[in-house]
Write a protein that holds these residues in place. Sequence first.
Motif, short mmCIF file in Angstrom:
data_model
loop_
_atom_site.label_atom_id
_atom_site.label_comp_id
_atom_site.label_asym_id
_atom_site.label_seq_id
_atom_site.Cartn_x
_atom_site.Cartn_y
_atom_site.Cartn_z
N ILE A 63 0.69 -1.18 -0.04
CA ILE A 63 -0.01 0.15 -0.03
C ILE A 63 0.99 1.18 -0.03
O ILE A 63 1.72 1.55 0.74
CB ILE A 63 -0.95 -0.04 1.29
CG1 ILE A 63 -1.57 -1.44 1.40
CG2 ILE A 63 -1.89 1.34 1.23
CD1 ILE A 63 -2.51 -1.56 0.42
N ASP A 64 0.88 2.16 -1.12
CA ASP A 64 1.58 3.21 -0.99
C ASP A 64 0.98 4.36 -0.04
O ASP A 64 0.11 4.31 0.50
CB ASP A 64 1.96 3.87 -2.61
CG ASP A 64 0.45 4.34 -2.87
OD1 ASP A 64 -0.31 4.59 -2.39
OD2 ASP A 64 0.59 4.84 -4.38
N GLU A 65 2.01 5.70 -0.09
CA GLU A 65 1.60 6.69 0.91
C GLU A 65 0.02 7.19 0.80
O GLU A 65 -0.46 7.55 1.61
CB GLU A 65 2.56 7.86 0.43
CG GLU A 65 3.90 7.43 0.94
CD GLU A 65 4.63 6.40 -0.01
OE1 GLU A 65 4.58 6.49 -1.16
OE2 GLU A 65 5.81 5.57 0.66
N GLY A 66 -0.42 6.91 -0.59
CA GLY A 66 -1.70 7.57 -0.82
C GLY A 66 -2.97 6.42 -0.43
O GLY A 66 -4.06 6.76 -0.89
N GLY A 67 -2.51 5.25 -0.04
CA GLY A 67 -3.18 4.24 0.20
C GLY A 67 -3.78 3.34 -0.63
O GLY A 67 -4.59 2.58 -0.69
N ASN A 68 -2.97 3.63 -1.77
CA ASN A 68 -3.30 2.74 -2.94
C ASN A 68 -2.46 1.31 -3.00
O ASN A 68 -1.24 1.24 -2.69
CB ASN A 68 -2.78 3.30 -4.32
CG ASN A 68 -3.49 4.63 -4.51
OD1 ASN A 68 -4.94 5.01 -4.11
ND2 ASN A 68 -2.85 5.67 -4.56
N LEU A 69 -3.22 0.32 -3.61
CA LEU A 69 -2.60 -0.89 -3.70
C LEU A 69 -1.80 -0.88 -5.11
O LEU A 69 -2.25 -0.79 -5.82
CB LEU A 69 -3.65 -2.11 -3.82
CG LEU A 69 -3.08 -3.41 -4.25
CD1 LEU A 69 -2.28 -3.98 -3.00
CD2 LEU A 69 -4.18 -4.29 -4.24
N VAL A 70 -0.39 -0.91 -4.68
CA VAL A 70 0.61 -1.09 -5.84
C VAL A 70 1.49 -1.98 -5.80
O VAL A 70 1.67 -2.83 -4.87
CB VAL A 70 1.11 0.28 -6.10
CG1 VAL A 70 0.18 1.56 -6.19
CG2 VAL A 70 1.75 0.65 -4.67
N GLY A 71 2.19 -2.08 -6.75
CA GLY A 71 3.45 -3.28 -7.12
C GLY A 71 3.69 -3.98 -8.52
O GLY A 71 2.67 -3.90 -9.09
N PHE A 72 4.48 -4.67 -8.61
CA PHE A 72 4.80 -5.45 -9.63
C PHE A 72 3.84 -6.34 -10.00
O PHE A 72 3.07 -6.64 -11.01
CB PHE A 72 6.25 -6.38 -9.27
CG PHE A 72 6.49 -7.27 -10.74
CD1 PHE A 72 7.53 -6.78 -11.49
CD2 PHE A 72 5.99 -8.37 -10.82
CE1 PHE A 72 7.59 -7.56 -12.47
CE2 PHE A 72 6.18 -9.46 -11.87
CZ PHE A 72 7.23 -8.99 -12.81
N ASP A 73 3.16 -7.10 -8.79
CA ASP A 73 2.05 -8.19 -9.21
C ASP A 73 0.84 -7.60 -9.51
O ASP A 73 -0.09 -8.22 -10.20
CB ASP A 73 1.87 -8.61 -7.83
CG ASP A 73 3.05 -10.09 -7.65
OD1 ASP A 73 3.74 -10.53 -8.69
OD2 ASP A 73 3.35 -10.47 -6.48
N VAL A 74 0.60 -6.30 -8.87
CA VAL A 74 -0.51 -5.54 -9.41
C VAL A 74 -0.67 -5.09 -10.84
O VAL A 74 -1.56 -5.33 -11.66
CB VAL A 74 -0.79 -4.22 -8.29
CG1 VAL A 74 -1.89 -3.57 -8.64
CG2 VAL A 74 -0.84 -4.82 -7.01
N ASP A 75 0.63 -4.74 -11.23
CA ASP A 75 0.91 -4.47 -12.64
C ASP A 75 0.66 -5.74 -13.61
O ASP A 75 -0.04 -5.71 -14.64
CB ASP A 75 2.14 -3.78 -12.93
CG ASP A 75 2.12 -2.27 -12.32
OD1 ASP A 75 1.24 -1.62 -11.99
OD2 ASP A 75 3.24 -1.82 -12.28
N LEU A 76 1.11 -6.90 -13.13
CA LEU A 76 0.95 -7.99 -13.89
C LEU A 76 -0.44 -8.46 -13.91
O LEU A 76 -0.73 -8.86 -14.99
CB LEU A 76 1.90 -9.10 -13.18
CG LEU A 76 1.85 -10.49 -13.70
CD1 LEU A 76 2.54 -10.38 -15.02
CD2 LEU A 76 2.60 -11.38 -12.91
N CYS A 77 -1.22 -8.21 -12.93
CA CYS A 77 -2.57 -8.69 -12.89
C CYS A 77 -3.41 -7.66 -13.78
O CYS A 77 -4.49 -8.16 -14.53
CB CYS A 77 -3.29 -8.33 -11.40
SG CYS A 77 -2.71 -9.72 -10.61
N GLU A 78 -3.00 -6.41 -14.10
CA GLU A 78 -3.51 -5.33 -14.87
C GLU A 78 -3.38 -5.99 -16.31
O GLU A 78 -4.13 -5.80 -17.25
CB GLU A 78 -2.82 -4.22 -14.85
CG GLU A 78 -3.37 -3.12 -15.85
CD GLU A 78 -4.62 -2.92 -16.25
OE1 GLU A 78 -5.49 -3.26 -15.31
OE2 GLU A 78 -5.05 -2.34 -17.19
N ILE A 79 -1.98 -6.68 -16.59
CA ILE A 79 -2.05 -7.01 -17.79
C ILE A 79 -2.81 -8.26 -17.92
O ILE A 79 -3.12 -8.59 -19.20
CB ILE A 79 -0.32 -7.61 -18.11
CG1 ILE A 79 0.38 -6.16 -18.10
CG2 ILE A 79 -0.15 -8.32 -19.46
CD1 ILE A 79 1.89 -6.50 -18.16
#
Length: 278
Positions: A63-79
């Motif tokens: 969870i980033d500073e803005g409270g968002n779920l982010v990261g490599f796996d999150v980007d992979l899921c977007e793909i």
Amino acid sequence: MVRSPRPGRRRLLLALGGVLALAACGAPPGGLDLWKSSTIRQAKERGRLIVALEPEFRPFEYIDEGGNLVGFDVDLCEILRQELNVERVEFLRVNFDVIISTLLSGEADLIVSGMTALPERALRVSYSDPYFHTVTCLLVSRERAADVRSVAELDRPERVVAVKQGTTGEIAARKRCPRARLVSFPTENAAALEVASGRADAFLYDKKSVEQHHARHPDTTFLILDPVTVEPYAIACRKGDPDTVAWLNLVLHHLRRDGRLEELYAKHGLEDSGDGPR
Ligand code: ARG
């Protein structure tokens, strides 16, 4: 006299019998039923992919500073979402030690959570091909273990090794330091803090994580980067679903070939350990 059918006819009858038996079980030849019940098809029909992860694992999911779920796996899921052409990915946040049972219960379609594909885990779930390789290593306490140079030196009754519950670090610590006292924590922060505060000698975990904990506690900890294990990260799905595994592998193959995987590594500051430890 009762005559048995001629050999040719007998074979035909046997084959017919087999087809009828299969049909009676609801599984027509060609495995069409498997496709019908496959995760990938169900997600497609629902218009939504449901992924289980534990967002306490930088840079893979957090969870980033803005409270968002982010990261490599999150980007992979977007793909995966784009390739499946569905509306959205729903992320189910769960503790890592129950992540497999969450998948098996049907609450999630996939696990994409920096999860190491281990032979023993692969008896419960199926894995895609690896999409990243890491090594596990040690975050060590300066106060308690300044003299320690290797995992073997931790294998003593007076040593305390911290691990995160249900992770490969815990499995490896049991194997490599069976004589040490193992303390298991629900979060990686708690395990790292145990070392930083001098209550444990070392924390055995995936390299990227221990590096970050060391950066947070540079005065009280040091790193032993000699690989304890080399581990492939892969996507997990339920067993008995060859279409989902094949589909995931095909997507990963394209990502590897067209440079999108490398781009994602670069974006998240990752270096794949490839075939050998790095
Ligand atoms: N790779 C390790 C394992 O599979 C740790 C993964 C932890 N992942 C997470 N998202 N917290 O056990």
